[in-house]
Design a protein around this motif. Structure first.
Motif: not given
Ligand code: ARG
Length: 605
Positions: A140, A143-145, A180, A182, A341, A344-345, A363, A365, A369, A372-373
């Motif tokens: 992955e 993965s932009p917003n 993804i 977002n 956030y 959804q992940d 991933y 990223v 983050q 987060h992961f």
């Protein structure tokens, strides 16, 4: 080189085993594969060095003594002597056994391999297999917003993701590239609110701006509006999100329109930079699955309802206690039940494994983050997905500009499109200042490729984990550790090959590779021979900088070779043929490698 290196390993292993047996050491034989090989600090000492430290315990002898005895066996023992002398000359140097490989053989086998394998040269390891055969890697990236266009940080992400994908594929893995988008959340609502307030009825087409840029401008305007209106503005955006989750048709219409603008613009940038995906996931389609999974976890007692009504998970096991010694918790659903956030992940990961059963999911990223992961992987494990230990966060550092840090909210961010335009204009100027407009055919097209080469090389020559400063001017230099330098060497090679053709010199069938005995030729061949091992290393480490470094080395070595060794116009047609064959091989390796690090190869420049 590969074969002889492999053979010397086998010889070292056999000699160590013989030694072991004469000392009656009662342990299993060591295998050739387990013998580690290093590159001696200077070429005078040999081409490959084998450290003897690993055998000291089994043999109960000091490494320098082992080195002496192994070298002696290889040089004097009847069972080794003949074979060893064909591979090279072995000598003990301190705790190492070094070997100077038989050059003639290496030059021939290396160049024959390049000439025969062409685009697939580099893909096969010493055993003749692709090292990552059988691996299924989902990757992955980007993965932009959907509230703004891509910026410089995305360019590093995209370059890394695309390059690593190509490297993995070249090394034999099956690769599935995913993204993804977002496309829901309060940040999107902010752009939407600014549109309602200031742009009702307008379209990017009418205004003549790129559509994602238009959405990004709205986002910046919202920020200004928020500064003037404070909480009222925040509440309006938040309220919009609530309406969106309820399915308010008017809000959905606007949301769809703005997302379409954002996504269309982003796709144009992907196309421009040569980045592509096998599948796009959309947060608006996966977040409900996330909610469902959280509900299930709650029922199983894996998660809990906090006093404030939010759903949480205890994560102290994976991130430790906080500084006050308290358990750490992560919110999975807000008190009003809306998703965050990570919600959804969770859904996205499960959908992905259902869609394409991977044995690794990478991933790509940024390192902001990391937490987060860590938490995401922990939650998926807790939920009992056995593939959760196949998830990997390829975390990379920040990219800054000499002017300082970028904030998209304040509009000081560097737009990906603008940056590439700026690089392209710089390259155009360079072409003009050299008076090369006519020679290159289409200056615009060549300048665009130089811009991408400069950008991608600069972003990929650094190890992913490191923060970096992107210096546009430096990246464009035709000299030094840059993409344009590689492109320039490639173009020079093409020009040599064109000249040879014009002079009627054909590629010979029977090249006498033993004529390539000049030190500059040997160094160049050795570097070409390193390419397969480098590709394997880059694939294992997920690090394109390995390839960049070798290509830079090859380009420099080519430059010395070209300086020291005449190719055409010498009175030795066999030598001309051999040197031309070498030049063709350099071209193949440069082309293969540059493709992996997204630096376009140019025939003229
Ligand atoms: N869209 C997010 C951002 O811009 C990055 C998404 C990273 N990937 C993921 N699976 N969470 O910060």
């Amino acid at each position: 080189m590969a074969d002889l290196k492999q053979e010397s390993r086998a010889l070292i292993a056999a000699a160590v085993n013989l030694l072991k047996n004469t000392k009656n050491a009662d342990s299993p034989d060591i295998s050739a594969e387990s013998v580690t090989a290093e590159v001696p600090p200077n070429p005078e000492m040999g081409d490959v060095g084998f450290p003897m430290f690993p055998f000291a315990r089994v043999l109960r002898i000091a490494p320098p003594v082992i080195a002496q005895e192994v070298a002696k066996l290889l040089n004097e023992d009847a069972s080794f002597k003949e074979k060893a002398s064909k591979v090279g000359s072995f000598a003990a140097v301190g705790p190492y056994v070094n070997v100077k490989l038989e050059k003639g053989d290496i030059v021939r086998t290396t160049l024959e391999a390049v000439l025969a394998q062409k685009q697939s040269y580099g893909a096969f390891d010493e055993t003749g297999k692709k090292p990552l055969n059988g691996r299924r890697v989902m990757i992955e990236f980007s993965s932009p917003n959907t509230n703004k266009p891509l910026h410089l940080g995305h360019l590093r992400n995209d370059a890394l993701g695309e390059s690593v994908s190509r490297i993995l594929k070249a090394a034999g893995a099956e690769v599935y590239k995913v993204n993804i988008i977002n496309n829901r959340g309060v940040h999107i609502c902010k752009s939407m609110r600014a549109y309602q307030l200031f742009h009702e009825g307008q379209t990017p087409e009418k205004l003549g701006v790129k559509s994602d840029r238009f959405v990004g401008d709205c986002y910046v305007e919202f920020e200004k509006y928020r500064k003037e209106n404070g909480e009222k503005a925040e509440a309006e955006a938040q309220n919009m999100l609530v309406e969106w989750e309820k399915g308010n048709p008017e809000i959905h219409k606007l949301w769809k329109q703005m997302n379409e603008w954002a996504v269309n613009g982003i796709m144009q940038t992907y196309k421009r930079t040569g980045v592509s995906f096998d599948k796009f996931y959309y947060e608006s389609e996966t977040y409900l699955k996330g909610k469902e999974l959280i509900q299930q976890g709650l029922e199983k007692g894996l998660f809990f309802k906090a006093e404030d009504g939010s759903t949480r998970v205890d994560v102290s096991e994976v991130v430790g206690k906080n500084k006050d010694g308290e358990d750490q918790q992560k919110v999975l659903l807000r008190k009003d039940g809306t998703s965050v956030y990570i919600t959804q992940d969770i859904g996205t990961a499960v959908s992905r494994h259902d869609d394409w059963s991977f044995n690794q999911l990478v991933y790509v990223v940024g390192n902001e983050q990391n937490y987060h992961f860590k938490v995401l992987f922990y939650i998926l494990k807790k939920l009992g997905f056995e593939w959760a230990n196949q998830l990997f966060h390829l975390s990379y550092g920040m990219v800054n500009l000499p002017e300082g840090k970028m904030k998209s909210r304040e509009g000081t961010v560097v737009d990906a499109d603008d940056l590439i335009n700026q690089l392209r204009d710089g390259a155009l100027e360079e072409i003009a200042s050299k008076g090369r407009e006519e020679a290159v055919g289409s200056p615009e097209e060549v300048a665009e490729k130089i811009a991408l080469g400069a950008l991608h090389y600069f972003l990929l020559q650094a190890t992913p984990a490191k923060d970096m400063m992107f210096n546009p001017k430096e990246s464009l230099s035709f000299n030094g550790n840059t993409g344009p330098y590689l492109q320039y060497m490639g173009a020079r090679i093409c020009s040599i090959l064109r000249k040879a053709e014009e002079a009627g010199v054909k590629a010979a069938d029977n090249v006498d590779f033993s004529l390539l005995s000049h030190p500059a030729e040997w160094a160049l061949v050795k570097a070409l021979g390193e390419y397969p091992a480098t590709l394997k290393k880059a694939a294992e480490k997920l690090d394109p900088s390995e390839i960049a470094a070798l290509l830079y080395e090859i380009a420099k070595l080519f430059s010395s070779f070209y300086h020291d060794c005449s190719i055409l116009g010498i009175d030795n047609s066999a030598l001309t043929s051999a040197r031309l064959a070498l030049v063709r091989c350099v071209k193949t390796v440069l082309e293969n490698g540059m493709n992996l690090i997204l630096v376009p190869f140019l025939e003229t420049m």
